[in-house]
Design a protein around this motif. Sequence first.
Motif, PDB file in Angstrom:
ATOM      1  N   VAL A   1       0.929  -1.133   0.044  1.00  0.00           N
ATOM      2  CA  VAL A   1       0.073  -0.108  -0.028  1.00  0.00           C
ATOM      3  C   VAL A   1       0.755   1.129   0.089  1.00  0.00           C
ATOM      4  O   VAL A   1       0.471   2.339  -0.552  1.00  0.00           O
ATOM      5  CB  VAL A   1      -1.277  -0.190   1.254  1.00  0.00           C
ATOM      6  N   GLN A   2       2.017   1.338   0.705  1.00  0.00           N
ATOM      7  CA  GLN A   2       2.913   2.376   0.585  1.00  0.00           C
ATOM      8  C   GLN A   2       3.568   2.850  -0.943  1.00  0.00           C
ATOM      9  O   GLN A   2       3.372   4.008  -1.036  1.00  0.00           O
ATOM     10  CB  GLN A   2       4.056   2.219   1.781  1.00  0.00           C
ATOM     11  N   LYS A   3       3.761   1.962  -1.712  1.00  0.00           N
ATOM     12  CA  LYS A   3       4.153   1.972  -2.844  1.00  0.00           C
ATOM     13  C   LYS A   3       2.934   2.683  -3.887  1.00  0.00           C
ATOM     14  O   LYS A   3       3.133   2.899  -4.822  1.00  0.00           O
ATOM     15  CB  LYS A   3       4.457   0.967  -3.707  1.00  0.00           C
ATOM     16  N   PHE A   4       1.700   2.245  -3.312  1.00  0.00           N
ATOM     17  CA  PHE A   4       0.441   2.650  -4.110  1.00  0.00           C
ATOM     18  C   PHE A   4       0.094   4.099  -3.961  1.00  0.00           C
ATOM     19  O   PHE A   4      -0.675   4.603  -4.567  1.00  0.00           O
ATOM     20  CB  PHE A   4      -0.614   1.565  -3.700  1.00  0.00           C
ATOM     21  N   THR A   5       0.625   4.846  -3.044  1.00  0.00           N
ATOM     22  CA  THR A   5       0.166   6.080  -2.712  1.00  0.00           C
ATOM     23  C   THR A   5       0.619   7.230  -3.815  1.00  0.00           C
ATOM     24  O   THR A   5       1.401   6.805  -4.576  1.00  0.00           O
ATOM     25  CB  THR A   5       0.609   6.719  -1.306  1.00  0.00           C
TER      26      THR A   5
ATOM     27  N   PRO B   1      -2.565   6.275   9.402  1.00  0.00           N
ATOM     28  CA  PRO B   1      -1.914   5.825  10.259  1.00  0.00           C
ATOM     29  C   PRO B   1      -2.359   4.329  10.780  1.00  0.00           C
ATOM     30  O   PRO B   1      -1.753   3.277  11.087  1.00  0.00           O
ATOM     31  CB  PRO B   1      -1.841   6.688  11.648  1.00  0.00           C
ATOM     32  N   ASN B   2      -3.659   4.090  10.526  1.00  0.00           N
ATOM     33  CA  ASN B   2      -4.280   2.894  10.937  1.00  0.00           C
ATOM     34  C   ASN B   2      -4.464   1.902   9.731  1.00  0.00           C
ATOM     35  O   ASN B   2      -5.022   0.705   9.857  1.00  0.00           O
ATOM     36  CB  ASN B   2      -5.716   2.778  11.484  1.00  0.00           C
ATOM     37  N   GLY B   3      -3.724   2.364   8.656  1.00  0.00           N
ATOM     38  CA  GLY B   3      -3.747   1.306   7.262  1.00  0.00           C
ATOM     39  C   GLY B   3      -4.899   1.578   6.497  1.00  0.00           C
ATOM     40  O   GLY B   3      -4.696   1.048   5.564  1.00  0.00           O
ATOM     41  N   ASN B   4      -5.549   2.306   6.734  1.00  0.00           N
ATOM     42  CA  ASN B   4      -6.805   2.708   5.818  1.00  0.00           C
ATOM     43  C   ASN B   4      -6.336   3.710   4.637  1.00  0.00           C
ATOM     44  O   ASN B   4      -5.150   4.197   4.953  1.00  0.00           O
ATOM     45  CB  ASN B   4      -8.181   3.275   6.378  1.00  0.00           C
ATOM     46  N   VAL B   5      -7.178   3.988   3.742  1.00  0.00           N
ATOM     47  CA  VAL B   5      -6.546   4.702   2.669  1.00  0.00           C
ATOM     48  C   VAL B   5      -7.700   5.782   2.370  1.00  0.00           C
ATOM     49  O   VAL B   5      -8.714   5.541   2.434  1.00  0.00           O
ATOM     50  CB  VAL B   5      -6.256   3.802   1.228  1.00  0.00           C
TER      51      VAL B   5
ATOM     52  N   TYR C   1     -11.159   4.299   2.301  1.00  0.00           N
ATOM     53  CA  TYR C   1     -11.189   2.764   1.746  1.00  0.00           C
ATOM     54  C   TYR C   1     -10.435   2.048   3.198  1.00  0.00           C
ATOM     55  O   TYR C   1      -9.385   2.392   3.444  1.00  0.00           O
ATOM     56  CB  TYR C   1     -10.268   2.509   0.695  1.00  0.00           C
ATOM     57  N   GLU C   2     -11.226   1.446   3.594  1.00  0.00           N
ATOM     58  CA  GLU C   2     -10.900   0.564   4.833  1.00  0.00           C
ATOM     59  C   GLU C   2     -10.202  -0.792   4.479  1.00  0.00           C
ATOM     60  O   GLU C   2     -10.766  -1.514   3.616  1.00  0.00           O
ATOM     61  CB  GLU C   2     -12.060   0.238   5.691  1.00  0.00           C
ATOM     62  N   ARG C   3      -9.072  -0.881   5.052  1.00  0.00           N
ATOM     63  CA  ARG C   3      -8.438  -2.084   4.692  1.00  0.00           C
ATOM     64  C   ARG C   3      -8.971  -3.335   5.253  1.00  0.00           C
ATOM     65  O   ARG C   3      -9.871  -3.533   6.242  1.00  0.00           O
ATOM     66  CB  ARG C   3      -7.077  -1.925   5.222  1.00  0.00           C
ATOM     67  N   THR C   4      -8.686  -4.462   4.264  1.00  0.00           N
ATOM     68  CA  THR C   4      -9.322  -5.682   5.052  1.00  0.00           C
ATOM     69  C   THR C   4      -8.260  -6.668   5.350  1.00  0.00           C
ATOM     70  O   THR C   4      -7.102  -6.200   5.440  1.00  0.00           O
ATOM     71  CB  THR C   4     -10.074  -6.564   3.645  1.00  0.00           C
ATOM     72  N   SER C   5      -8.507  -7.802   5.741  1.00  0.00           N
ATOM     73  CA  SER C   5      -7.283  -8.649   6.285  1.00  0.00           C
ATOM     74  C   SER C   5      -6.518  -9.312   5.137  1.00  0.00           C
ATOM     75  O   SER C   5      -5.348  -9.940   5.343  1.00  0.00           O
ATOM     76  CB  SER C   5      -7.770  -9.972   6.855  1.00  0.00           C
ATOM     77  N   ILE C   6      -6.990  -8.959   3.790  1.00  0.00           N
ATOM     78  CA  ILE C   6      -6.224  -9.275   2.683  1.00  0.00           C
ATOM     79  C   ILE C   6      -5.695  -8.070   1.981  1.00  0.00           C
ATOM     80  O   ILE C   6      -6.313  -7.063   1.493  1.00  0.00           O
ATOM     81  CB  ILE C   6      -7.110 -10.048   1.593  1.00  0.00           C
ATOM     82  N   PRO C   7      -4.169  -7.854   1.860  1.00  0.00           N
ATOM     83  CA  PRO C   7      -3.698  -6.925   1.278  1.00  0.00           C
ATOM     84  C   PRO C   7      -4.075  -6.708  -0.139  1.00  0.00           C
ATOM     85  O   PRO C   7      -4.200  -7.467  -0.885  1.00  0.00           O
ATOM     86  CB  PRO C   7      -1.814  -7.264   1.293  1.00  0.00           C
TER      87      PRO C   7
END
Length: 184
Positions: A30-34, A67-71, A90-96
């Motif tokens: 996700v960091q590379k996707f920003t 910070p919580n991993g959401n986008v 966009y809320e993250r799920t357990s699947i990247p």
Amino acid sequence: MRTTVISVVMAMMYVMVAPAAVKPQKDFNVQKFTGKWYRVGLAYDSPGFVPLRTIMKISVGVISVLPNGNVNLTSWEAVPVGCLTQSYLYERTSIPGQFTYFSTRHNQEKDITVVETNYTEYALVVKHKEFNREYTQVALYGRSSRVRAEVIQKFKALALSQGFPRESILTPPPAENCPPGSGR
């Protein structure tokens, strides 16, 4: 016997036209996707979308990780009265590579899957929801408003594999001054 044969044929036809299941990109980061993305392609067959096909333009979005991993996605889209700015969580799920978000427009949750990306040039994304019937969108995002022909072909192949007719697969022209000051 005839009923059984008809049932088998109907089941086979359904399997042949049913959209292919999508899986997120392996080892999605996700960091590379920003950063900034241009929506340079869209496949959508909703009846309400048909009249918009001829006026649709490339839209722009900026993705940032919270910070919580959401986008967070802030997007700009050219509309007949100007440039519409929208924000989505966009809320993250357990699947990247898989996210959900709540659509206030449809008053329901939708699924977002990043199917393929190389992070520096393009991303293929599938949005899915069930609302009176099953709806799916396939989008092609680019780091610029132009992508290679091979990438467009990947996008079209993915859209066709999801059951979209060719006339529902669009690669719109750039928008003028959207977002404001962009001078594209």
